[in-house]
Scaffold this motif. Structure first.
Motif, PDB file in Angstrom:
ATOM      1  N   LEU A  67      -3.912  -3.077  14.175  1.00 16.23           N
ATOM      2  CA  LEU A  67      -4.422  -4.382  13.755  1.00 16.23           C
ATOM      3  C   LEU A  67      -5.222  -4.251  12.469  1.00 16.23           C
ATOM      4  O   LEU A  67      -5.096  -5.060  11.559  1.00 16.23           O
ATOM      5  CB  LEU A  67      -5.307  -4.992  14.845  1.00 16.23           C
ATOM      6  CG  LEU A  67      -4.752  -5.011  16.273  1.00 16.23           C
ATOM      7  CD1 LEU A  67      -5.676  -5.794  17.172  1.00 16.23           C
ATOM      8  CD2 LEU A  67      -3.376  -5.639  16.299  1.00 16.23           C
ATOM      9  N   LEU A  68      -6.048  -3.185  12.412  1.00 15.82           N
ATOM     10  CA  LEU A  68      -6.932  -3.019  11.248  1.00 15.82           C
ATOM     11  C   LEU A  68      -6.156  -2.879   9.943  1.00 15.82           C
ATOM     12  O   LEU A  68      -6.615  -3.322   8.909  1.00 15.82           O
ATOM     13  CB  LEU A  68      -7.816  -1.783  11.448  1.00 15.82           C
ATOM     14  CG  LEU A  68      -8.995  -1.949  12.400  1.00 15.82           C
ATOM     15  CD1 LEU A  68      -9.685  -0.618  12.623  1.00 15.82           C
ATOM     16  CD2 LEU A  68      -9.985  -2.963  11.855  1.00 15.82           C
ATOM     17  N   ARG A 125      -3.380  -4.249   9.283  1.00 14.23           N
ATOM     18  CA  ARG A 125      -2.512  -5.402   9.015  1.00 14.23           C
ATOM     19  C   ARG A 125      -3.333  -6.665   8.782  1.00 14.23           C
ATOM     20  O   ARG A 125      -3.026  -7.729   9.280  1.00 14.23           O
ATOM     21  CB  ARG A 125      -1.533  -5.601  10.165  1.00 14.23           C
ATOM     22  CG  ARG A 125      -0.504  -4.493  10.199  1.00 14.23           C
ATOM     23  CD  ARG A 125       0.592  -4.695  11.174  1.00 14.23           C
ATOM     24  NE  ARG A 125       1.591  -3.664  10.988  1.00 14.23           N
ATOM     25  CZ  ARG A 125       1.497  -2.438  11.463  1.00 14.23           C
ATOM     26  NH1 ARG A 125       0.461  -2.084  12.183  1.00 14.23           N
ATOM     27  NH2 ARG A 125       2.449  -1.560  11.215  1.00 14.23           N
ATOM     28  N   GLY A 126      -4.406  -6.487   8.054  1.00 13.34           N
ATOM     29  CA  GLY A 126      -5.148  -7.660   7.608  1.00 13.34           C
ATOM     30  C   GLY A 126      -6.040  -8.303   8.652  1.00 13.34           C
ATOM     31  O   GLY A 126      -6.415  -9.451   8.510  1.00 13.34           O
ATOM     32  N   THR A 127      -6.374  -7.574   9.738  1.00  7.42           N
ATOM     33  CA  THR A 127      -7.332  -8.120  10.688  1.00  7.42           C
ATOM     34  C   THR A 127      -8.672  -7.438  10.410  1.00  7.42           C
ATOM     35  O   THR A 127      -8.723  -6.213  10.379  1.00  7.42           O
ATOM     36  CB  THR A 127      -6.908  -7.828  12.132  1.00  7.42           C
ATOM     37  OG1 THR A 127      -5.527  -8.127  12.246  1.00  7.42           O
ATOM     38  CG2 THR A 127      -7.697  -8.655  13.112  1.00  7.42           C
ATOM     39  N   SER A 128      -9.713  -8.218  10.225  1.00  8.27           N
ATOM     40  CA  SER A 128     -10.992  -7.599   9.894  1.00  8.27           C
ATOM     41  C   SER A 128     -11.647  -7.063  11.159  1.00  8.27           C
ATOM     42  O   SER A 128     -11.323  -7.472  12.271  1.00  8.27           O
ATOM     43  CB  SER A 128     -11.916  -8.605   9.214  1.00  8.27           C
ATOM     44  OG  SER A 128     -12.385  -9.528  10.167  1.00  8.27           O
ATOM     45  N   ARG A 129     -12.557  -6.151  10.972  1.00 12.45           N
ATOM     46  CA  ARG A 129     -13.250  -5.564  12.128  1.00 12.45           C
ATOM     47  C   ARG A 129     -14.045  -6.618  12.873  1.00 12.45           C
ATOM     48  O   ARG A 129     -14.075  -6.630  14.097  1.00 12.45           O
ATOM     49  CB  ARG A 129     -14.200  -4.480  11.648  1.00 12.45           C
ATOM     50  CG  ARG A 129     -13.458  -3.345  11.002  1.00 12.45           C
ATOM     51  CD  ARG A 129     -14.459  -2.345  10.493  1.00 12.45           C
ATOM     52  NE  ARG A 129     -13.753  -1.289   9.791  1.00 12.45           N
ATOM     53  CZ  ARG A 129     -14.154  -0.035   9.783  1.00 12.45           C
ATOM     54  NH1 ARG A 129     -15.240   0.302  10.411  1.00 12.45           N
ATOM     55  NH2 ARG A 129     -13.470   0.873   9.139  1.00 12.45           N
ATOM     56  N   PHE A 153       3.416  -6.889  14.855  1.00 14.99           N
ATOM     57  CA  PHE A 153       3.021  -6.225  13.611  1.00 14.99           C
ATOM     58  C   PHE A 153       3.347  -7.093  12.395  1.00 14.99           C
ATOM     59  O   PHE A 153       2.555  -7.211  11.471  1.00 14.99           O
ATOM     60  CB  PHE A 153       3.723  -4.864  13.496  1.00 14.99           C
ATOM     61  CG  PHE A 153       3.129  -3.808  14.388  1.00 14.99           C
ATOM     62  CD1 PHE A 153       2.017  -4.081  15.167  1.00 14.99           C
ATOM     63  CD2 PHE A 153       3.679  -2.539  14.445  1.00 14.99           C
ATOM     64  CE1 PHE A 153       1.456  -3.116  15.986  1.00 14.99           C
ATOM     65  CE2 PHE A 153       3.128  -1.558  15.257  1.00 14.99           C
ATOM     66  CZ  PHE A 153       2.013  -1.850  16.026  1.00 14.99           C
ATOM     67  N   ALA A 204     -10.862  -4.169   2.397  1.00 13.15           N
ATOM     68  CA  ALA A 204      -9.738  -3.670   3.199  1.00 13.15           C
ATOM     69  C   ALA A 204      -8.772  -4.791   3.593  1.00 13.15           C
ATOM     70  O   ALA A 204      -7.554  -4.651   3.438  1.00 13.15           O
ATOM     71  CB  ALA A 204     -10.264  -2.969   4.443  1.00 13.15           C
ATOM     72  N   VAL A 205      -9.311  -5.890   4.059  1.00  8.08           N
ATOM     73  CA  VAL A 205      -8.439  -6.949   4.581  1.00  8.08           C
ATOM     74  C   VAL A 205      -7.511  -7.488   3.489  1.00  8.08           C
ATOM     75  O   VAL A 205      -6.308  -7.632   3.695  1.00  8.08           O
ATOM     76  CB  VAL A 205      -9.284  -8.083   5.196  1.00  8.08           C
ATOM     77  CG1 VAL A 205      -8.401  -9.245   5.588  1.00  8.08           C
ATOM     78  CG2 VAL A 205     -10.033  -7.562   6.420  1.00  8.08           C
ATOM     79  N   HIS A 250      -4.829  -4.938   2.629  1.00  5.96           N
ATOM     80  CA  HIS A 250      -3.819  -4.698   3.664  1.00  5.96           C
ATOM     81  C   HIS A 250      -2.711  -5.742   3.680  1.00  5.96           C
ATOM     82  O   HIS A 250      -1.647  -5.500   4.256  1.00  5.96           O
ATOM     83  CB  HIS A 250      -4.494  -4.626   5.043  1.00  5.96           C
ATOM     84  CG  HIS A 250      -5.355  -3.412   5.186  1.00  5.96           C
ATOM     85  ND1 HIS A 250      -6.307  -3.272   6.150  1.00  5.96           N
ATOM     86  CD2 HIS A 250      -5.404  -2.282   4.444  1.00  5.96           C
ATOM     87  CE1 HIS A 250      -6.921  -2.112   6.005  1.00  5.96           C
ATOM     88  NE2 HIS A 250      -6.388  -1.499   4.973  1.00  5.96           N
ATOM     89  N   GLU A 251      -2.969  -6.881   3.079  1.00  3.50           N
ATOM     90  CA  GLU A 251      -1.901  -7.870   3.029  1.00  3.50           C
ATOM     91  C   GLU A 251      -0.691  -7.348   2.273  1.00  3.50           C
ATOM     92  O   GLU A 251       0.434  -7.778   2.499  1.00  3.50           O
ATOM     93  CB  GLU A 251      -2.422  -9.164   2.386  1.00  3.50           C
ATOM     94  CG  GLU A 251      -3.170 -10.003   3.401  1.00  3.50           C
ATOM     95  CD  GLU A 251      -3.892 -11.170   2.786  1.00  3.50           C
ATOM     96  OE1 GLU A 251      -3.526 -11.562   1.661  1.00  3.50           O
ATOM     97  OE2 GLU A 251      -4.818 -11.682   3.425  1.00  3.50           O
ATOM     98  N   LEU A 306       1.149 -10.429  12.327  1.00  5.04           N
ATOM     99  CA  LEU A 306      -0.244 -10.295  11.903  1.00  5.04           C
ATOM    100  C   LEU A 306      -0.373 -10.385  10.388  1.00  5.04           C
ATOM    101  O   LEU A 306      -1.420 -10.737   9.863  1.00  5.04           O
ATOM    102  CB  LEU A 306      -0.808  -8.957  12.383  1.00  5.04           C
ATOM    103  CG  LEU A 306      -1.180  -8.889  13.856  1.00  5.04           C
ATOM    104  CD1 LEU A 306      -1.477  -7.455  14.249  1.00  5.04           C
ATOM    105  CD2 LEU A 306      -2.384  -9.758  14.156  1.00  5.04           C
ATOM    106  N   LYS A 307       0.725 -10.063   9.685  1.00  4.74           N
ATOM    107  CA  LYS A 307       0.645 -10.068   8.228  1.00  4.74           C
ATOM    108  C   LYS A 307       1.136 -11.371   7.624  1.00  4.74           C
ATOM    109  O   LYS A 307       1.156 -11.515   6.413  1.00  4.74           O
ATOM    110  CB  LYS A 307       1.462  -8.900   7.665  1.00  4.74           C
ATOM    111  CG  LYS A 307       0.815  -7.577   7.975  1.00  4.74           C
ATOM    112  CD  LYS A 307       1.550  -6.436   7.343  1.00  4.74           C
ATOM    113  CE  LYS A 307       1.320  -6.394   5.846  1.00  4.74           C
ATOM    114  NZ  LYS A 307       1.917  -5.190   5.267  1.00  4.74           N
TER     115      LYS A 307
END
Lengths: 292, 531
Positions: free
Chosen positions: B379-380, B382-386, A100, A71-72, A75-76, A103-104
């Motif tokens: 956050l999840l 946008r590339g922030t891991s859990r 927002f 996922a991470v 999401h980039e 964070l990216k």
């Protein structure tokens, strides 16, 4: 090359089946419209693609990577706009947009300011005092100003005014022209009709139809209005004819697309005085699928 | 036609909020009655009560709970009105503020008011119905408290005082429901409305504190200062109640006037514009998590520091006080090798440790609130891991607990050194306090574990904390079996200075902490992350 690939994805919440064997492919550079009534499973599908929900069975991938495990990394390059944008009441719109984008990675300030300008958002206000439409603008600005290859938009325009709706449509066109892929879930069928290359219709957790709007039209009925010299007494009983309404001189009815040739041949023997045909709108399509 | 359909709307409010009503009424009445009977049980003789009076006659205590009326003849009644009335008034005030704001400005924010106002309903009806609801709530509590106090039949708590005590509580609630009603008109959002009302409450408390230790004039401008001057159970004066009711009516009239002269959704104080750009620190997941809890964090740190100071301020007269009280000696577990003050410190440290865990848990549980409101998703996606998100909240929680404990101990040290002839070294206090970290960590671990595996019941961790509190606080009195006591993590910490430091036990507890935290994190990685 397919950007999004869902294979037999199912999702259960307890005993409730929210999604049943969903198959979905999005190709690079296309805008895909995802339509269906409330509670059909659109948002669940999207949340699975975002790696927020885990599918009960099946496999889903974005950019060829597993949506749950990677996922991470995915999401980039993904921008997401939720349908219900919930923000922190004591931060300003400007702060949230920066958060927002920040964070990216690095913020493209020029791009950010341009989209703030296009969507005409007052960024100094606290999020607590924004209307639904303005909160949606924040999410849209953050999405379009980020550097993404896939845009996942979940009913992004439900609170926008017609003017902003137009700005939104331009933004989608630009993204599409830049070769990016868009998944657009929407209730506004005219918007889908205008923007999307292909459409998927979901109902009760199953995708019942996918294809280009033209392809879908072939699957459905044509609207005809006809006036003939001699009356057609048993028109209702013809195979492929539906919803006959008779007025003084004309008949108004629907014809199954695959029976059209046959029916036209039969009709011509009654002497056609006047003939109007209308292709079905997406709304006709939609209604037909849901009313059954 | 300003008040058309008031009764209909009132019954609707009742239907929607009756659980809220009963919870508040039940808690306030129960706490008052329990405390009153506890005073009766804890201090049996005049001598014991006078010893308590001694510990109350210092500026720190006066600033906290108000001037002691009847300290020279400190009956159970005088004790109740001196030590509890102000705090219960604050509870009534907070209750009224929350209830009124929820039923007025929150409904307005959510668009419910608009729908109601589109029906055949008077312009002032919604506000009237909410205030009626709050009035009934406050009056019910007042009556029940009065009846309860009379029924428990304790010497020194007479019927007249009990009635006045109840009435004073009702008045306090009413005044602040008026304040909340005004704030709800002034502000543009429920959040701001609550902020204004709470600020007013804090100002009233501070003004009274300043006035009580310096010039009484200041106390008489504060509603709280006036209300406690009824000297309930001592000389029973009625003027505060009369002033209270008048004040409430003035506030009410003003709130109605304001409500009648504004548009739905508008407020008189425009919310200030904020920053256009986010500060650098905000653009990290840690920065956001701290920023959205900033007010809570600062308030708790301040509160813990003040709590430490107030505990420390009683150290001067402690020995004399303990000598006279057998129940306290029993609670402390009388050990002849150590002074009672030293034994009191061990007790105090557990209590401070448990109190410091409260902000720690709150800071962590915010993650669940954010998840439920769908804001963790921002956050999840946008590339922030859990793992990162849960680590961020865990870190704030652990850090917050440590800082809270430090501030409480530091405050204790400051005020105790001021009143003691021979001050206790800060380092000794810190060591005794910080020894509880592994125990506090376990509570945070349990919260994290629940969040990871059973998110819906995450808040059950509070029961574990309350259980721990009961066990350490009155466990000695109840003679609980060891295995029950041992369920509390706090029972496994060596009680410095009376007990020896024990590396082994602390290491085991720390290992358990790490395991439970790791398992919790795995759980969060595996589950659906939607609220």
């Amino acid at each position: 090359m397919s950007i999004v690939n869902m294979n037999a994805v199912s999702k259960k919440f307890g005993s409730f089946v929210a999604l049943n064997n969903i198959d979905l492919q999005l190709n690079k550079g296309e805008v895909f419209g995802f339509i269906g009534p409330n509670g059909a499973g659109k948002s669940t599908t999207i949340r699975i693609l975002l790696g927020i929900l885990q599918p009960t069975s099946g496999h889903a991938a974005i950019f060829g990577k597993d949506v749950w495990k990677e996922a991470v990394a995915i999401h980039e390059k993904v921008a997401y706009v939720p349908g219900d944008v919930n923000l922190w009441g004591n931060l300003t719109g400007g702060e949230v947009i920066d958060i927002f984008l920040g964070l990216k990675g690095k913020i493209d300030k020029r791009k950010r300011d341009m989209f703030i300008d296009r969507f005409q958002l007052d960024i100094k206000k606290k999020c607590g005092s924004y209307s639904k439409g303005n909160r949606q603008k924040i999410a849209l600005i953050a999405a379009f100003a980020s550097n993404a290859d896939l845009y996942i938009l979940d009913e992004p325009t439900s609170g926008l005014d017609p003017l902003m709706e137009q700005v939104f449509q331009q933004c989608v066109e630009e993204v599409k022209n830049a070769g990016k892929t868009v998944l657009l879930s929407s209730h506004i069928l005219s918007e889908v009709e205008k923007l999307c290359d292909r459409v998927g219709i979901i109902r009760k957790g199953e995708i019942i139809e996918t294809g280009s709007i033209d392809e879908l039209r072939h699957l459905t009925r044509m609207n005809l209005v006809i006036a003939t010299t001699s009356p057609i007494l048993d028109l209702e009983k013809w195979e492929g004819v539906h919803d006959v309404q008779q007025s003084e001189e004309s008949y108004r009815f629907q014809v199954d697309a695959d029976k059209l040739t046959e029916i036209m041949k039969k009709l011509s023997s009654y002497g056609i005085e006047r003939l109007e045909s209308k292709p079905p709108t997406l709304e006709d399509l939609f209604m037909r699928h849901y009313q059954e | 036609m300003l008040f058309h359909s008031v009764s209909r709307l009132f019954f609707l409010k009742w239907k929607l909020n009756k659980v809220n009503f009963l919870t508040w009424a039940f808690s306030v009445v129960l706490i008052t009655i329990l405390t009153a009977s506890a005073y009766g049980g804890l201090y049996k003789t005049d001598q014991e009560r006078q010893a308590v009076a001694e510990t109350m006659a210092n500026p720190a205590m006066i600033a906290m709970v108000g001037p002691g009326f009847g300290l020279d003849h400190y009956t159970s009644g005088a004790m109740l009105s001196h030590q509890m009335l102000l705090f219960t008034l604050i509870v009534m005030a907070v209750m009224s503020i929350l209830v009124v704001t929820k039923q007025t400005r929150t409904e307005e924010d959510d668009g419910i008011l608009e729908i109601v106002r589109s029906l055949p309903v008077g312009r002032l009806t919604p506000l009237t119905a909410s205030l009626l609801f709050t009035m009934v709530l406050n009056i019910t509590i007042g009556i029940l408290v009065a009846i309860g106090l009379i029924l428990i039949n304790i010497e020194g708590i007479d019927a007249e005082g009990a009635l006045l005590y109840g009435m004073t509580l009702t008045c306090g609630g009413l005044i602040f429901s008026g304040v909340a009603a005004i704030s709800a008109q002034m502000a543009e959002t429920a959040r701001a409305a609550t902020g204004y009302s709470i600020t007013f409450l804090m100002a009233a408390y501070l003004l009274r504190a300043i006035g009580d230790v310096s010039n009484e004039m200041w106390s008489m401008i504060s509603p709280l200062g006036i209300l406690i001057r009824g000297e309930v159970f001592v000389s029973n004066k009625y003027f505060p109640v009369i002033i209270g009711i008048l004040l409430f009516m003035v506030f009410l009239a003003f709130a109605f006037w304001l409500n009648d002269h504004r548009d739905v959704g508008a407020g008189y104080i425009r919310s200030r514009n904020g920053r256009e750009r986010a500060a650098k620190y905000l653009m990290t997941s840690l920065g956001i998590a701290v920023r959205i809890q900033r007010t809570t964090i600062i308030s708790w740190f301040t509160a813990m520091f003040l709590l430490g100071i107030s505990y420390g301020s009683v150290f001067g007269d402690l020995e004399a006080f303990f000598e006279n009280n057998e129940v306290i000696q029993q609670m402390l577990g009388n050990n002849p090798d150590y002074t009672l003050t030293e034994q009191f410190i061990t007790m105090l440290m557990v209590v401070l440790a448990i109190f410091s865990t409260v902000p720690g848990l709150l800071f962590f549980l915010k993650i669940r609130g954010e998840e439920k409101k769908g804001r963790l998703e921002h956050l999840l996606v946008r590339g922030t891991s859990r793992i990162k998100i849960v680590t961020v909240y865990g870190t704030i929680s652990v850090g917050g607990t440590v800082i809270s404990m430090f501030l409480a101990v530091f405050g204790l040290w400051i005020s105790s050194s001021a009143v003691m002839e021979e001050a206790i070294p800060l380092i000794n206090l810190l060591q005794a306090g910080m020894a509880y970290l592994p125990a506090m960590l376990l509570l945070i671990g349990v919260a994290l574990f629940l969040f990871g595996w059973l998110p819906r019941i995450t808040s059950l961790v509070w029961f574990y904390l309350i259980f721990s509190f009961i066990v350490v606080y009155i466990g000695g009195l109840l003679n609980l079996p060891d295995w029950i006591v041992n369920i509390s993590s706090f029972a496994h910490i060596p009680q410095l200075p009376v007990e020896e430091w024990n590396n082994g036990r602390l290491a085991i507890l720390l290992t358990v902490d790490i395991i439970i935290i790791s398992i919790g994190m795995i759980g969060y990685r595996k589950r659906d992350a939607a609220g």
